[in-house]
Design an enzyme around this catalytic site. Sequence first.
Site, PDB file in Angstrom:
ATOM      1  N   ASP A  18       5.928  -6.052   6.971  1.00 39.59           N
ATOM      2  CA  ASP A  18       4.561  -5.512   6.932  1.00 39.59           C
ATOM      3  C   ASP A  18       3.678  -6.530   6.219  1.00 39.59           C
ATOM      4  O   ASP A  18       3.201  -6.308   5.115  1.00 39.59           O
ATOM      5  CB  ASP A  18       4.572  -4.162   6.205  1.00 39.59           C
ATOM      6  CG  ASP A  18       3.198  -3.526   6.106  1.00 39.59           C
ATOM      7  OD1 ASP A  18       2.310  -3.923   6.879  1.00 39.59           O
ATOM      8  OD2 ASP A  18       3.014  -2.644   5.252  1.00 39.59           O
ATOM      9  N   SER A  19       3.474  -7.655   6.865  1.00 33.90           N
ATOM     10  CA  SER A  19       2.789  -8.776   6.237  1.00 33.90           C
ATOM     11  C   SER A  19       1.298  -8.764   6.534  1.00 33.90           C
ATOM     12  O   SER A  19       0.820  -8.034   7.401  1.00 33.90           O
ATOM     13  CB  SER A  19       3.389 -10.093   6.741  1.00 33.90           C
ATOM     14  OG  SER A  19       3.074 -10.259   8.119  1.00 33.90           O
ATOM     15  N   ASP A  72       0.821  -1.226   0.000  1.00 37.22           N
ATOM     16  CA  ASP A  72       0.000   0.000   0.000  1.00 37.22           C
ATOM     17  C   ASP A  72       0.845   1.262   0.000  1.00 37.22           C
ATOM     18  O   ASP A  72       0.341   2.355  -0.254  1.00 37.22           O
ATOM     19  CB  ASP A  72      -0.989   0.003   1.161  1.00 37.22           C
ATOM     20  CG  ASP A  72      -0.334  -0.034   2.530  1.00 37.22           C
ATOM     21  OD1 ASP A  72       0.595   0.763   2.777  1.00 37.22           O
ATOM     22  OD2 ASP A  72      -0.757  -0.853   3.368  1.00 37.22           O
TER      23      ASP A  72
END
EC number: 2.5.1.16
Length: 290
Positions: free
Chosen positions: A158-159, A88
């Site tokens: 950032d999974s 994102d």
Amino acid sequence: MSQKQLWYEKLHSSFGQYFSIKEVLYRDKTDHQDLIIFDTEEFGRVMALNHVVQTTERDEFIYHEMMTHVPLLAHGDAKKVLIIGGGDGGILREVCRHAGVKEIIMVEIDQDVVNLCQEYFPHHHAGAYDDPRFQLKIDDGAHFVEQTNHRFDLIISDSTDPIGPGEHLFKSSFYQACRRILNAGGLFVAQNGVCFLQQTEVINTYQRLMPYFSDVSFYQAAIPTYYGGIMTFAWASENANLRRIGLNDLESRFADSGLKSCRYYNPFVHFASFALPQYLIEALAKKAPK
């Protein structure tokens, strides 16, 4: 009067949250996961993968600032940063605010996530994809850390949750590989879910990190759309002092960093974020090596 369309999250089977949809902006299945982006009154645009909320316009700043500024300011001199996931663009945006960082590699498994978030969440990345320090690699994060010869001062995982494409990013082999590619004094952080509801996940991460790092702990932040209490972030390094930096030093580093427009992070929040609730302290103590 037409009935509002509701979208229900499916992270938990017996309870959950829903959103009233103003408009569905995108819905399809990528090569890796189901993806939906929709607009809401309260939280702005929302993206969900496999029926689980990943990010919203309204509260993304909390997650991204805490995942980024806590480890970067604790380290104090990180030059090379690896972001696992993060399609994102929010983590990238915050890392790019640190002038001392010289190289940023982001490894995202799903090109569609990157493309769609650039289109529908422009404030998340805020132009950071054009930063000359940045490289994007489309790959499985677990595969990348196993194969790469790069070395990093900070790894931010950032999974998604440990299901679907994100499952490999919670395995012992992944943590071992991350340890291998960290420079001396390096630091690893990862999202670890809401500890009150996902305590097993937190404990599993703790046990799997312990063989590879001498200092393993967690820090926390409250993020509204990750409901159920505080969200925990895994923290692993070879230097326990990195999470014990005094408030005066944090204030000095923060002032020198030029981070003047944070909306959630400040040195006081940083310092307090390592204070964990007693139920979690006791649960982790039971699993600590004797």
